[in-house]
Write an enzyme that holds these catalytic residues in place. Structure first.
Site, PDB file in Angstrom:
ATOM      1  N   CYS A  47       0.880  -7.363 -55.316  1.00 55.72           N
ATOM      2  CA  CYS A  47       0.235  -8.381 -55.455  1.00 55.72           C
ATOM      3  C   CYS A  47      -0.505  -8.787 -54.125  1.00 55.72           C
ATOM      4  CB  CYS A  47       0.882  -9.575 -55.784  1.00 55.72           C
ATOM      5  SG  CYS A  47       2.069  -9.412 -57.203  1.00 55.72           S
ATOM      6  N   ASP A  48       0.450  -8.959 -52.940  1.00 60.31           N
ATOM      7  CA  ASP A  48      -0.261  -9.336 -51.881  1.00 60.31           C
ATOM      8  C   ASP A  48      -0.453  -8.483 -50.697  1.00 60.31           C
ATOM      9  OD1 ASP A  48       0.121 -11.830 -52.929  1.00 60.31           O
ATOM     10  OD2 ASP A  48       2.221 -12.113 -52.624  1.00 60.31           O
ATOM     11  N   CYS A  68       6.242  -9.853 -53.868  1.00 60.00           N
ATOM     12  CA  CYS A  68       5.348  -8.669 -54.526  1.00 60.00           C
ATOM     13  C   CYS A  68       4.373  -7.936 -53.589  1.00 60.00           C
ATOM     14  CB  CYS A  68       4.522  -9.511 -55.569  1.00 60.00           C
ATOM     15  SG  CYS A  68       3.595  -8.338 -56.639  1.00 60.00           S
TER      16      CYS A  68
END
Ligand code: NDP
Length: 310
Positions: free
Chosen positions: A137-138, A134
């Site tokens: 997300c990261d 992701c």
């Protein structure tokens, strides 16, 4: 045990749209969100192709709006994961991961799909230490660093473009000599000076002392010019497709060889009376928010029709 007229399992565009339709027609509806409230879309950034938002819309805002719309009509949203179902007879029996249980007259399966991994031991070893599925997300952790995205589809291109806004350099590791992505996404990655595409390349493993420091790659495996080399990277992002979340329903509903639920013709009917499937869990082809939302609407309408004839 509480009996729910309509349980929607999953909280992506399909789930919330189904709940908007059922609750708006007066059917008490509970949405069980699963582990990722808002679904897969919440792992992306801006949604540019959902009609009604000419400038695009932040994916998290879009999903929060859908949730709010369902709640405004009276739907309940439970942050719970369904662990098990029994669809042998109505009302259907549902067990949640906190061991609570309910029965439901109707169910909309809108559990979506989950990101796939290559299956390398190093993906597990470095999970959360440089391996991610992701980018949204990261990606933040890779500002001004070097990352690689595996895959050549639309998701991989989107992730690569997003990562290029943060990282210093983005490699795309693509196993074929071409991208599978749509033309517009291909052009975006090819025109991005920070993105370099490594065609005909596969990943053998990862290395690093306290996290990913590089990937071991092979170019043209099995060919006369096969070459194995190390690519120094800080982050390794998977974008190679998804697995439909249909396992717990398999004893009752038909699925294809990949696990996508097969519905009857163009309807969301699963063949189990009062149980409908909507969104990516039943869509091996398009996997678009707008299509998931539309199939959620169909499922909501079918729930209403089913209950009105009971
Ligand atoms: P796709 O199935 O389209 O692409 C997967 C990519 O990963 C392919 O390049 C595939 O390679 C590669 N791949 C699969 N397995 C492996 C493996 N074991 N090793 C290396 N590479 C691998 O998945 P996406 O998630 O990209 O997209 C799914 C659907 O969602 C598509 O229909 C897409 O168009 C849509 N989508 C649309 C978006 C948009 O319009 N905004 C955004 C994101 C997705 P190969 O080609 O060799 O099979």
């Amino acid at each position: 045990m509480e009996k729910i007229p309509c349980l929607v399992i999953g909280s992506g565009p399909a789930g919330y749209t189904a709940a908007i339709y059922t609750q708006r027609s007066g059917i008490q509806t509970v949405v069980a969100t699963g582990l990722q409230p808002g679904g897969q879309l919440t792992t992306t950034t801006i949604v540019e192709n959902f009609p009604g938002f000419p400038e695009g819309i932040d994916a998290n805002i879009l999903m929060e709006n859908m949730r709010q719309q369902a709640v405004n009509f009276g739907a309940q949203v439970w942050e719970k994961m369904v662990a098990k179902v029994n669809l042998d007879e109505t009302p259907y029996h549902i067990l949640f991961d906190d061991n609570s249980e309910v029965t439901a007259d109707t169910i909309v399966i809108a559990t979506g799909a989950t990101a796939k991994y290559l299956g390398l031991a190093d993906e597990t070893k470095y999970q959360g230490m440089g391996v991610s599925a992701c980018a949204t997300c990261d990606g933040f952790f890779y500002r001004k660093k070097t990352v690689a995205v595996v895959g050549g589809g639309d998701t991989a291109c989107e992730e690569a473009c997003y990562l290029a806004t943060l990282a210093a350099k983005v490699y795309m590791i693509v196993r074929k000599p071409f991208l599978r992505a749509s033309q517009i996404m291909q052009e975006r990655v090819k025109n991005n000076p920070k993105i370099e595409i490594l065609f005909e390349t596969n990943t053998l493993g990862l290395y690093g002392e306290n996290g990913v420091e590089g990937a071991k790659l092979v170019y043209r495996k099995g060919e006369t010019d096969e070459r194995t080399y190390d690519l120094p990277i800080d982050g390794f992002f998977l974008a190679i497709g998804h697995k439909p979340n249909s396992d717990i329903f398999k004893p009752w509903v038909k699925t294809d060889e990949l696990g996508y639920i097969i519905t009857e013709g163009k309807t969301p009917k699963t063949g189990v009376p009062g149980v409908f499937a909507a969104g990516d869990v039943a869509d091996p082809h398009y996997r678009q928010a707008i299509i998931a939302a539309a199939s959620g609407a169909s499922a909501g309408m079918e729930v209403e029709k089913y209950l009105s004839t009971k």
